[in-house]
Design a protein around this motif. Structure first.
Motif, PDB file in Angstrom:
ATOM      1  N   ALA A 106      -4.496  67.692 -20.503  1.00 31.53           N
ATOM      2  CA  ALA A 106      -3.828  66.845 -21.488  1.00 31.53           C
ATOM      3  C   ALA A 106      -2.873  65.888 -20.784  1.00 31.53           C
ATOM      4  N   VAL A 107      -2.949  64.620 -21.133  1.00 33.48           N
ATOM      5  CA  VAL A 107      -2.235  63.589 -20.401  1.00 33.48           C
ATOM      6  C   VAL A 107      -0.718  63.756 -20.511  1.00 33.48           C
ATOM      7  N   THR A 108      -0.038  63.502 -19.419  1.00 31.99           N
ATOM      8  CA  THR A 108       1.424  63.408 -19.363  1.00 31.99           C
ATOM      9  C   THR A 108       1.780  62.273 -18.408  1.00 31.99           C
ATOM     10  N   ASP A 109       3.023  61.808 -18.492  1.00 30.87           N
ATOM     11  CA  ASP A 109       3.485  60.805 -17.542  1.00 30.87           C
ATOM     12  C   ASP A 109       3.340  61.306 -16.107  1.00 30.87           C
ATOM     13  N   THR A 110       3.680  62.559 -15.907  1.00 35.56           N
ATOM     14  CA  THR A 110       3.628  63.129 -14.559  1.00 35.56           C
ATOM     15  C   THR A 110       2.212  63.139 -14.009  1.00 35.56           C
ATOM     16  N   LEU A 111       1.235  63.511 -14.834  1.00 35.73           N
ATOM     17  CA  LEU A 111      -0.153  63.535 -14.369  1.00 35.73           C
ATOM     18  C   LEU A 111      -0.645  62.140 -14.005  1.00 35.73           C
ATOM     19  N   ILE A 112      -0.262  61.141 -14.807  1.00 35.17           N
ATOM     20  CA  ILE A 112      -0.681  59.772 -14.495  1.00 35.17           C
ATOM     21  C   ILE A 112      -0.072  59.329 -13.170  1.00 35.17           C
ATOM     22  N   LYS A 113       1.210  59.619 -12.984  1.00 29.15           N
ATOM     23  CA  LYS A 113       1.860  59.210 -11.739  1.00 29.15           C
ATOM     24  C   LYS A 113       1.246  59.911 -10.530  1.00 29.15           C
ATOM     25  N   GLN A 114       1.002  61.208 -10.655  1.00 30.84           N
ATOM     26  CA  GLN A 114       0.405  61.942  -9.538  1.00 30.84           C
ATOM     27  C   GLN A 114      -0.966  61.384  -9.185  1.00 30.84           C
ATOM     28  N   ALA A 115      -1.759  61.087 -10.208  1.00 29.06           N
ATOM     29  CA  ALA A 115      -3.096  60.544  -9.963  1.00 29.06           C
ATOM     30  C   ALA A 115      -3.016  59.161  -9.329  1.00 29.06           C
ATOM     31  N   SER A 116      -2.067  58.352  -9.799  1.00 26.93           N
ATOM     32  CA  SER A 116      -1.934  57.001  -9.264  1.00 26.93           C
ATOM     33  C   SER A 116      -1.488  57.004  -7.808  1.00 26.93           C
ATOM     34  N   ASP A 117      -0.662  57.961  -7.451  1.00 26.48           N
ATOM     35  CA  ASP A 117      -0.187  58.057  -6.064  1.00 26.48           C
ATOM     36  C   ASP A 117      -1.248  58.602  -5.114  1.00 26.48           C
ATOM     37  N   ASN A 118      -2.285  59.214  -5.669  1.00 24.31           N
ATOM     38  CA  ASN A 118      -3.329  59.844  -4.861  1.00 24.31           C
ATOM     39  C   ASN A 118      -4.398  58.795  -4.544  1.00 24.31           C
ATOM     40  N   LEU A 119      -4.063  57.884  -3.646  1.00 27.71           N
ATOM     41  CA  LEU A 119      -4.891  56.708  -3.417  1.00 27.71           C
ATOM     42  C   LEU A 119      -6.282  57.063  -2.924  1.00 27.71           C
ATOM     43  N   ASN A 120      -7.261  56.307  -3.447  1.00 26.91           N
ATOM     44  CA  ASN A 120      -8.671  56.390  -3.069  1.00 26.91           C
ATOM     45  C   ASN A 120      -9.335  57.699  -3.498  1.00 26.91           C
ATOM     46  N   VAL A 121      -8.663  58.462  -4.343  1.00 26.41           N
ATOM     47  CA  VAL A 121      -9.253  59.683  -4.893  1.00 26.41           C
ATOM     48  C   VAL A 121      -9.612  59.420  -6.349  1.00 26.41           C
TER      49      VAL A 121
END
Length: 401
Positions: free
Chosen positions: A144-159
């Motif tokens: 389930a989406v959260t701000d934290t999950l979006i940020k973590q995914a965005s910081d995980n470059l090229n994944v």
């Protein structure tokens, strides 16, 4: 509806980068044994001095402060800036500044609301053409989406990240890989309404590199001999005043060499006042328009240089012919000059931006002529999107929807 930008986004500042003599690398932040930078006493004194001299409200700044209470530059800026007028003074690193001016960043490149509806995708970002305005994010990689999950995914470059979305009532899965990217800030199109041709320009930021982008669009508008012009500034938080001046040059060629706007510093720095003028006739390159009326799509996200452009046209076109559609703008009639200390750039409010009549915009923002919602159920530039639809209706009838 709260808006969140999940992309490095700097709201409403005018960039005039000038090096200060004190900003040598030899007297900057110190480095501890573990490589951590320390906000040095010398840098604190440098920053305090800027507040006591060049800052617009210098005479309201405390002259005696305890430097030991501050461990980082932005903390000190927040403590010294004068409320409620100054919401904007800030610092950034040299790398952040260079990335901004080169329109380079990393991540997905979209903005979303507090309930996870996407309202903007940066042009040419990794998410561009995959995620769309109006999509609602339900899950990130099955959670389930959260701000934290979006940020973590965005910081995980090229994944690759899998988004579970709700689009037009249908659930679907879209995979996007965040990465470093160079983005654009301009899109243009011609809208035909009856016998009239209307130029629509989406313009997201007054970056220094964007002039070439909108020059190409104005060449299209000029070639099509448009009758009306709509400039969409709804998320444009500002940027370079030099770029704002170049945009004004393209809007009208009827006032060659006339003053567009000027920067009005505090009483002790009036020698820094500077003016921006419309291009001399011999510098015009032939793609400039001669608009008698201009429409601007605005929200609280339209700030600084966006407001300055709107205000600059009023003495020339008349207030009735500078038509704002949407909502009040941000309310930033001031700007700042960048000063350098080592690898940190400091942007403190230095001046009011005034039009040729000497008027600034209000700290409450520029009011809309026609109130219209930011309709995220339609793409920007879609003729059925409420703000643009209202502008088109006004063009046809001289009435708001």
């Amino acid at each position: 509806m709260a808006l969140k930008f999940f992309l490095p986004f700097i709201l409403s500042f005018a960039l005039f980068l000038n090096s200060c003599g004190s900003g040598s690398s030899s007297s900057s932040t110190s480095i501890t044994d573990d490589g951590t930078e320390v906000f040095s006493l010398e840098e604190k004194q440098f920053l305090h001095d800027l507040f006591l001299t060049e800052y617009l409200w210098y005479d309201q700044v405390a002259s005696n402060i305890d430097y030991t209470q501050f461990t980082e530059p932005q903390e000190m800026i927040n403590a010294l800036r004068i409320d409620p007028y100054d919401q904007w003074s800030f610092t950034m690193t040299q790398q952040e500044y260079e990335d901004y001016t080169n329109q380079l960043t990393s991540g997905f490149g979209f903005g979303y609301t507090s309930d996870f509806f996407i309202y903007l995708v940066r042009i040419n970002a990794p998410a561009y053409g995959l995620l769309f305005r109006g999509d609602q994010i339900l899950e990130i990689n099955g959670e389930a989406v959260t701000d934290t999950l979006i940020k973590q995914a965005s910081d995980n470059l090229n994944v690759p990240t899998t988004f579970t979305l709700l689009r037009d009532g249908n659930q679907l899965y879209v995979t996007v890989s965040p990465s470093e990217y160079t983005f654009n800030v301009s899109l243009g199109k011609i809208i035909t309404q009856g016998t009239q041709k209307i130029g629509y320009l989406r313009y997201d930021s007054f970056t220094e590199n964007s002039v070439a982008e909108f020059e190409r669009i104005f060449t299209l508008f000029h070639g099509e001999n448009i009758d009306e012009l709509v400039i969409d500034l709804r998320y444009n938080g500002g940027g370079s005043v030099t770029t704002a001046s170049a945009l004004l040059d393209n809007v009208t060629n009827a006032y060659a060499s006339e003053r567009q706007m000027y920067l009005d510093w505090n009483a002790n720095y009036q020698q820094y006042n500077s003016s921006y003028t419309f291009e001399d006739i011999d510098l015009q390159d032939g793609n400039e328009l001669n608009m008698k009326r201009v429409f601007f799509l605005t929200t609280k996200g339209s700030a600084s240089a966006s407001e300055s452009v709107i205000n600059a046209l009023v003495p020339y076109l008349g207030a009735d012919n500078v038509v704002t559609i949407g909502n009040f703008t941000h309310g930033k009639p001031v700007g700042m000059t960048g000063r350098v200390y080592s690898t940190n750039y400091y942007f403190l409010i230095n001046f009011f931006v005034r039009n040729n009549d000497g008027d600034t915009t209000s700290f409450d923002g520029i009011p809309p002529v026609c109130i219209a919602e930011d309709d995220i159920t339609h793409m920007m530039g879609d003729e059925n999107e409420t703000m643009l639809k209202t502008a088109l209706h006004y063009i046809e009838t001289d009435l708001c929807l």
